[in-house]
Every structure is written in structure tokens, then in C-alpha cells.
Design a protein around this motif. Structure first.
Motif, mmCIF file in Angstrom:
data_model
loop_
_atom_site.group_PDB
_atom_site.id
_atom_site.type_symbol
_atom_site.label_atom_id
_atom_site.label_comp_id
_atom_site.label_asym_id
_atom_site.label_seq_id
_atom_site.Cartn_x
_atom_site.Cartn_y
_atom_site.Cartn_z
ATOM 1 N N UNK A 181 -19.542 -5.185 -3.433
ATOM 2 C CA UNK A 181 -19.422 -5.385 -4.924
ATOM 3 C C UNK A 181 -18.151 -4.567 -5.455
ATOM 4 N N UNK A 182 -18.265 -3.328 -4.937
ATOM 5 C CA UNK A 182 -17.211 -2.383 -5.331
ATOM 6 C C UNK A 182 -15.774 -3.092 -5.111
ATOM 7 N N UNK A 183 -15.709 -3.736 -3.954
ATOM 8 C CA UNK A 183 -14.355 -4.029 -3.571
ATOM 9 C C UNK A 183 -14.109 -5.303 -4.449
ATOM 10 N N UNK A 184 -15.020 -6.166 -4.592
ATOM 11 C CA UNK A 184 -14.619 -7.331 -5.234
ATOM 12 C C UNK A 184 -14.196 -6.919 -6.927
ATOM 13 N N UNK A 185 -14.785 -5.893 -7.327
ATOM 14 C CA UNK A 185 -14.357 -5.217 -8.576
ATOM 15 C C UNK A 185 -12.806 -4.845 -8.443
ATOM 16 N N UNK A 186 -12.565 -4.171 -7.438
ATOM 17 C CA UNK A 186 -11.258 -3.363 -7.340
ATOM 18 C C UNK A 186 -10.195 -4.641 -7.161
ATOM 19 N N UNK A 187 -10.507 -5.481 -6.243
ATOM 20 C CA UNK A 187 -9.552 -6.781 -6.019
ATOM 21 C C UNK A 187 -9.404 -7.363 -7.284
ATOM 22 N N UNK A 188 -10.293 -7.679 -8.104
ATOM 23 C CA UNK A 188 -10.140 -8.421 -9.429
ATOM 24 C C UNK A 188 -9.408 -7.773 -10.105
ATOM 25 N N UNK A 189 -9.761 -6.683 -10.460
ATOM 26 C CA UNK A 189 -8.812 -5.736 -11.360
ATOM 27 C C UNK A 189 -7.457 -5.520 -11.217
ATOM 28 N N UNK B 118 -11.281 -14.782 -4.831
ATOM 29 C CA UNK B 118 -12.087 -15.635 -5.310
ATOM 30 C C UNK B 118 -13.093 -15.756 -3.922
ATOM 31 N N UNK B 119 -12.521 -16.083 -2.958
ATOM 32 C CA UNK B 119 -13.238 -16.464 -1.440
ATOM 33 C C UNK B 119 -14.162 -15.093 -1.296
ATOM 34 N N UNK B 120 -13.535 -13.751 -1.381
ATOM 35 C CA UNK B 120 -14.141 -12.680 -0.910
ATOM 36 C C UNK B 120 -15.383 -12.477 -2.090
ATOM 37 N N UNK B 121 -14.789 -12.745 -3.314
ATOM 38 C CA UNK B 121 -16.111 -12.481 -4.237
ATOM 39 C C UNK B 121 -17.351 -13.442 -4.036
ATOM 40 N N UNK B 122 -17.031 -14.723 -3.608
ATOM 41 C CA UNK B 122 -18.115 -15.685 -3.125
ATOM 42 C C UNK B 122 -18.852 -15.249 -1.842
ATOM 43 N N UNK B 123 -18.168 -14.411 -1.181
ATOM 44 C CA UNK B 123 -19.100 -13.719 0.109
ATOM 45 C C UNK B 123 -18.572 -14.527 1.319
ATOM 46 N N UNK B 124 -17.436 -15.047 1.159
ATOM 47 C CA UNK B 124 -16.624 -15.743 2.499
ATOM 48 C C UNK B 124 -15.644 -14.687 2.943
ATOM 49 N N UNK B 125 -15.911 -14.222 4.171
ATOM 50 C CA UNK B 125 -14.792 -13.476 4.736
ATOM 51 C C UNK B 125 -14.017 -14.092 5.890
ATOM 52 N N UNK B 126 -13.089 -13.737 6.200
ATOM 53 C CA UNK B 126 -12.127 -13.936 7.253
ATOM 54 C C UNK B 126 -12.039 -12.707 8.264
ATOM 55 N N UNK B 127 -11.577 -12.987 9.166
ATOM 56 C CA UNK B 127 -11.341 -11.644 10.306
ATOM 57 C C UNK B 127 -10.522 -10.665 9.514
ATOM 58 N N UNK B 128 -10.636 -9.500 10.038
ATOM 59 C CA UNK B 128 -9.870 -8.427 9.596
ATOM 60 C C UNK B 128 -8.438 -8.771 10.116
ATOM 61 N N UNK B 129 -8.108 -9.301 11.357
ATOM 62 C CA UNK B 129 -6.762 -9.759 11.774
ATOM 63 C C UNK B 129 -6.198 -10.505 10.879
ATOM 64 N N UNK B 130 -6.973 -11.545 10.280
ATOM 65 C CA UNK B 130 -6.136 -12.437 9.337
ATOM 66 C C UNK B 130 -5.505 -11.512 8.003
ATOM 67 N N UNK B 131 -6.667 -10.561 7.624
ATOM 68 C CA UNK B 131 -6.183 -10.018 6.528
ATOM 69 C C UNK B 131 -4.867 -8.844 6.860
#
Length: 136
Positions: A39-47, A99-112
């Protein structure tokens, strides 16, 4: 025109700070397992995305104003404008990933981690084009 250049530089720096840091937040977000951290990361990313969006708009707008005001010509400026268009598309894609991450859909760390390198490569190409101004 000098004040336009100064503001343009400020907005480009602010936008690139977001372009560099937002994918790094995605990496950290993908590594976090606890719900509070998510939840903290969702807020940080959105801001961060919302804060850098006006900078992106102003950087591109002032860049166009400077381009048209000085009347730069040549293939190098066309390539630079195309690279900026790619950066704008990349930035919009980062919003999609937020928006994907806020919805709970993650990809691999390598992708990011790979996504994190895109603006660095484009920035290097833009700086080379601006400094060298190659004649094709």
C-alpha cells in the motif's frame, strides 16, 4: 527566450527525476510481500507520477516552443523529437504500470529492472544528438 530555456531545463530535470525513480519504485514494490508495504508503494508511485506529469507536459511544450522559436533544422532534431516522443510513450506506459501494481498485478523484478534502463539510454542518445549535431 532565456527564461524559457531556464524553465525548460528545470522541467526536463524534474521529469527525468520521475522517469528514473518511478521504475526503481516498481522494483522495490515487486520485492515487497507485506500488505502495508504494498500500500505504501502504491501511494508513492501514484504521487510521483502525478507530480511529474505537469513537468512532462511543460518540458515537452517548452521544448516545442524553443524548437519552433529557434527554427532548428536537420535530421538530428527530427531524431531528437522522435526520441522525446518515445519518452512520452514510455511515460504513459509507466502510468499503466502504476495502475497495474495498484490493482495487485506484479511482473518480475527483472522486468522492472530492464524498464528502469530505458530512459537512461534515450537520454544518452538525446545528449549526443544535441552536443554533436551530426550531419547525416
Amino acid at each position: 527566450m532565456l527564461w524559457i530555456k531556464a524553465f525548460h531545463i528545470v522541467f526536463v530535470i524534474t521529469w527525468f527525476a520521475g522517469l528514473f525513480y518511478l521504475p526503481r519504485l516498481f522494483v522495490y514494490h515487486s520485492l515487497t510481500d507485506d500488505e502495508a508495504g504494498q500500500a505504501r508503494f502504491v501511494v508513492m508511485e501514484r504521487r510521483l507520477y502525478r507530480f511529474t506529469t505537469p513537468s512532462a507536459v511543460l518540458a515537452v511544450s517548452l521544448g516545442l516552443w524553443l524548437w519552433l522559436g529557434f527554427g532548428f533544422r536537420g535530421l538530428w532534431i527530427d531524431i531528437k523529437v522522435a526520441l522525446v516522443a518515445v519518452l512520452v510513450a514510455y511515460y504513459v506506459y509507466l502510468g499503466h504500470l502504476c495502475r497495474e501494481l495498484a490493482a495487485g498485478r506484479k511482473r518480475s523484478t527483472t522486468f522492472y529492472r530492464v524498464i528502469n534502463e530505458v530512459p537512461v539510454l534515450i537520454l544518452i542518445a538525446i545528449v549526443i544528438l544535441v552536443v554533436v549535431k551530426p550531419r547525416f
